[in-house]
Write a protein that holds these residues in place. Structure first.
Motif, mmCIF file in Angstrom:
data_model
loop_
_atom_site.group_PDB
_atom_site.id
_atom_site.type_symbol
_atom_site.label_atom_id
_atom_site.label_comp_id
_atom_site.label_asym_id
_atom_site.label_seq_id
_atom_site.Cartn_x
_atom_site.Cartn_y
_atom_site.Cartn_z
ATOM 1 N N PRO A 88 38.331 40.146 33.077
ATOM 2 C CA PRO A 88 39.651 40.408 32.465
ATOM 3 C C PRO A 88 40.620 41.083 33.422
ATOM 4 O O PRO A 88 41.831 40.816 33.373
ATOM 5 N N GLU A 89 40.114 41.909 34.319
ATOM 6 C CA GLU A 89 41.000 42.584 35.271
ATOM 7 C C GLU A 89 41.550 41.656 36.347
ATOM 8 O O GLU A 89 42.394 42.062 37.140
ATOM 9 N N ASP A 90 41.090 40.411 36.374
ATOM 10 C CA ASP A 90 41.665 39.411 37.275
ATOM 11 C C ASP A 90 42.926 38.779 36.685
ATOM 12 O O ASP A 90 43.589 37.980 37.348
ATOM 13 N N THR A 91 43.262 39.119 35.449
ATOM 14 C CA THR A 91 44.455 38.588 34.814
ATOM 15 C C THR A 91 45.698 39.014 35.586
ATOM 16 O O THR A 91 45.915 40.204 35.834
ATOM 17 N N ALA A 92 46.501 38.030 35.984
ATOM 18 C CA ALA A 92 47.674 38.301 36.811
ATOM 19 C C ALA A 92 48.405 36.987 37.070
ATOM 20 O O ALA A 92 47.877 35.907 36.772
#
Length: 126
Positions: A88-92
């Motif tokens: 989820p922290e790769d969302t960008a």
């Protein structure tokens, strides 16, 4: 000068994979060091990966930790970013960029990149 157009973003579940493409026009990709950057909401744009004009070196950000692979196809004048084990922290928004100089080790600094694409959204659901 070169024009860059990203594609391949989308919505994926955590643990999934995506392959981003960056199609270049106007100049051959062998004329530039090329990089991928990303910018999450409320955060600064950050380096993800890069590849030299010759394809000989390809450094990655520490957070990649072996999950992403940058590659290029000179026949298609396209650079790719294969992303596995997405979190989820790769969302960008992911951007492709071409540097102003050819080097033996591509830069990770945003200021070294002159030409930018419009970006492609990657959303990783938990």
């Amino acid at each position: 000068q070169v024009q860059l157009v990203e594609s391949g973003g989308g919505l994926v579940q955590a643990g999934g994979s995506l392959r981003l493409s960056c199609a270049a026009s106007g100049r051959t990709i062998s004329s530039y060091d090329l990089g991928w950057f990303r910018q999450a909401p409320g955060k600064e744009r950050e380096f993800v990966a890069a590849i030299t004009w010759s394809g000989s070196r390809a450094p990655y950000a520490d957070f990649v930790n072996g999950r992403f692979t940058i590659s290029r196809d000179t026949a298609k004048n396209t650079v790719y970013l294969r992303m596995n084990s997405l979190k989820p922290e790769d969302t960008a928004i992911y951007y492709c960029a071409a540097a102003g100089a050819r080097t033996e080790y591509p830069a990770a600094q945003i200021g070294e990149y002159v030409y930018w694409g419009q970006g492609t959204q990657v959303t990783v659901a938990s």
